[in-house]
Design a protein around this motif. Structure first.
Motif, PDB file in Angstrom:
ATOM      1  N   ASP A 212       3.258  49.286   6.585  1.00 46.81           N
ATOM      2  CA  ASP A 212       2.153  49.208   7.541  1.00 46.81           C
ATOM      3  C   ASP A 212       1.986  47.794   8.094  1.00 46.81           C
ATOM      4  O   ASP A 212       0.868  47.279   8.198  1.00 46.81           O
ATOM      5  CB  ASP A 212       0.850  49.663   6.880  1.00 46.81           C
TER       6      ASP A 212
ATOM      7  N   ARG B 117       3.564  54.201   6.487  1.00 48.41           N
ATOM      8  CA  ARG B 117       3.128  54.858   5.253  1.00 48.41           C
ATOM      9  C   ARG B 117       1.852  55.668   5.424  1.00 48.41           C
ATOM     10  O   ARG B 117       1.657  56.676   4.767  1.00 48.41           O
ATOM     11  CB  ARG B 117       2.945  53.820   4.156  1.00 48.41           C
ATOM     12  N   SER B 118       0.955  55.209   6.293  1.00 49.03           N
ATOM     13  CA  SER B 118      -0.300  55.946   6.453  1.00 49.03           C
ATOM     14  C   SER B 118      -0.230  56.866   7.660  1.00 49.03           C
ATOM     15  O   SER B 118       0.318  56.512   8.693  1.00 49.03           O
ATOM     16  CB  SER B 118      -1.471  54.957   6.610  1.00 49.03           C
ATOM     17  N   GLY B 119      -0.749  58.067   7.480  1.00 47.40           N
ATOM     18  CA  GLY B 119      -0.861  59.006   8.588  1.00 47.40           C
ATOM     19  C   GLY B 119       0.361  59.846   8.887  1.00 47.40           C
ATOM     20  O   GLY B 119       0.347  60.619   9.827  1.00 47.40           O
TER      21      GLY B 119
ATOM     22  N   ASP C 140       1.862  60.742   3.703  1.00 49.06           N
ATOM     23  CA  ASP C 140       0.423  60.852   3.507  1.00 49.06           C
ATOM     24  C   ASP C 140       0.015  62.318   3.337  1.00 49.06           C
ATOM     25  O   ASP C 140      -0.763  62.657   2.449  1.00 49.06           O
ATOM     26  CB  ASP C 140      -0.274  60.265   4.735  1.00 49.06           C
TER      27      ASP C 140
END
Length: 191
Positions: free
Chosen positions: A154, A127-129, A133
């Motif tokens: 994550d 989900r992050s990066g 995002d």
């Protein structure tokens, strides 16, 4: 094969043949002058080609008016399979296929999200990066937009399985898109 690649290929063969046959100072000087001229022409051709091309060329796969689904890679099939079922419950889905994530084609994404006011990003990334995002950041200043991401959590995935089994377990399927749209956005306005 583009024209400039053919030119360089032909010229390389020609020069290789010339050097093998004659090692005189005149040949070396001629070779240097030809290389300089050819490289200059090649740089000009490449610059002209780059101006004509957009390096993202991402695509609106389907037009829609109340939901944007942004996908990359093989998740496009899931979005296309979910589109008809989403239509049955009132969602007119615009699908954006992003094959070049960086640099993100922000203009394309922003125009779609401005129109639909809802965006779901489905990707095979944490989900992050990732793409989700980037889409969230690119649309953050657009008012009254609902956003959701369907991606790998994550956390460490401890299950073993095939690609298809992992996608199924993570909800990266057409059913997963349907479920995410229902849980995150409910039903369309006026339905």
């Amino acid at each position: 094969m583009p024209g400039y690649v053919k030119i360089v290929h032909f010229f390389a063969l020609f020069l290789n043949n010339l050097v093998q046959q004659d090692h005189s100072k005149m040949t070396t000087d001629l070779l240097a002058n030809c290389m300089q001229t050819t490289m200059s022409q090649l740089q000009t051709l490449l610059a002209e080609h780059a101006q004509k091309q957009s390096f993202y060329l991402n695509t609106i796969i389907t037009d829609g008016h109340n939901l944007t689904v942004v996908v990359t890679g093989p998740q496009l099939d899931n979005a296309l399979n979910a589109r008809e079922r989403l239509g049955n419950i009132g969602w007119d889905t615009e699908i954006l296929y992003i094959h070049t994530i960086r640099p993100l084609d922000e203009e394309l994404v922003r125009a779609s999200v401005r129109k639909t006011k809802r965006v779901l990003v489905e990707e095979e990334h944490i989900r992050s990066g990732g793409l989700g995002d980037d889409v969230m950041r690119a649309t953050m200043d657009i008012p009254y937009v609902s956003r959701a991401s369907l991606s790998i959590p994550d956390t460490f995935i401890t299950e073993y399985g095939t690609y298809k089994e992992h996608c199924q377990n993570l909800g990266l399927t057409s059913d997963g898109i349907l479920e995410a749209v229902r849980s995150e956005f409910g039903v369309p306005d006026g339905q």
